[in-house]
Write an enzyme that holds these catalytic residues in place. Structure first.
Site, PDB file in Angstrom:
ATOM      1  CG  ASP A  87      -1.946  -1.153   1.171  1.00 45.00           C
ATOM      2  OD1 ASP A  87      -1.864  -1.989   0.253  1.00 45.00           O
ATOM      3  OD2 ASP A  87      -2.782  -1.230   2.080  1.00 45.00           O
ATOM      4  CE  LYS A  96      -4.163  -4.082   1.158  1.00 44.70           C
ATOM      5  NZ  LYS A  96      -4.837  -3.114   1.994  1.00 44.70           N
ATOM      6  CB  CYS A 111      -2.098  -2.682   5.212  1.00 39.94           C
ATOM      7  SG  CYS A 111      -3.793  -2.021   5.158  1.00 39.94           S
TER       8      CYS A 111
END
Length: 193
Positions: free
Chosen positions: A14, A100, A139
């Site tokens: 990310d 995602k 994450c």
């Protein structure tokens, strides 16, 4: 020194504009991971090993957004500049991109959750994953834990992660949890040239 092996892969978690300072959900000092991750990318490219980049790829009205009762401000809406990877991230053209939390009703903190990442890595013969990115306590933490649960050896790139730290110390506690569950920690200086 740690030598890279043919069964290794690099997972960048990310590294998106909305998670960088100034972004909709900016992580303090989050931009500092980019030059370090670029050094890891160079090692993996030189060794001909796979590079994976996960990303939040939310539809408008995603369940994690505060307007829908979720905990976060609107962020990483698919196709927006905020969802784009950091401009300075030297992502290879052949990097595997894993999107995602791409449906309104499902959130995902891990790159493995609701994706085929584990299967894709296994098909490539990957046994050990090197994981860095944003954010340590969300994450990255969940991606590392899911990698371990999927029977991959997980190595946390401690010099290439930054934490949200909603509660002071969340990032340090996340690193302790990852180590306790079996992750190893390294810095880029630990990789053999």
């Amino acid at each position: 020194m740690l030598a890279l092996a043919a069964t290794d892969a690099l997972i960048l978690v990310d590294v998106q504009n909305d998670f960088l300072p100034g972004g909709r959900l900016g992580v303090g000092d989050g931009d500092a991971v980019v030059p370090v991750l670029n050094r890891y990318i160079a090692h993996f490219r030189t060794a001909g090993l796979p590079v994976v980049a996960t990303r939040d790829w939310h539809p408008p009205g995603h369940c994690s957004f505060a307007a829908q009762g979720g905990p976060w401000p609107e962020h990483c809406v698919a196709g927006t500049d905020g969802a784009a990877f950091a401009a300075d991230l030297e992502l290879p053209d052949d990097a595997l991109i894993i999107s995602k939390a791409a449906t309104v009703e499902a959130d995902a903190y891990s790159g493995f959750q609701g994706t085929d990442l584990a299967d894709r890595l296994r098909r490539r013969g990957v046994k050990r994953v090197f994981i860095g990115g944003l954010a340590t306590d969300y994450c990255v933490l969940n991606t590392v834990l899911d990698a371990l649960d999927a029977d991959f050896e997980a190595i946390l790139l401690v010099d290439a992660v930054r934490a949200v730290d909603v509660e002071p110390g969340d990032g340090a506690r996340a690193i302790d949890e990852m180590r306790a569950k079996g992750a190893t920690t390294i810095t880029v200086e630990d990789i053999a040239p």
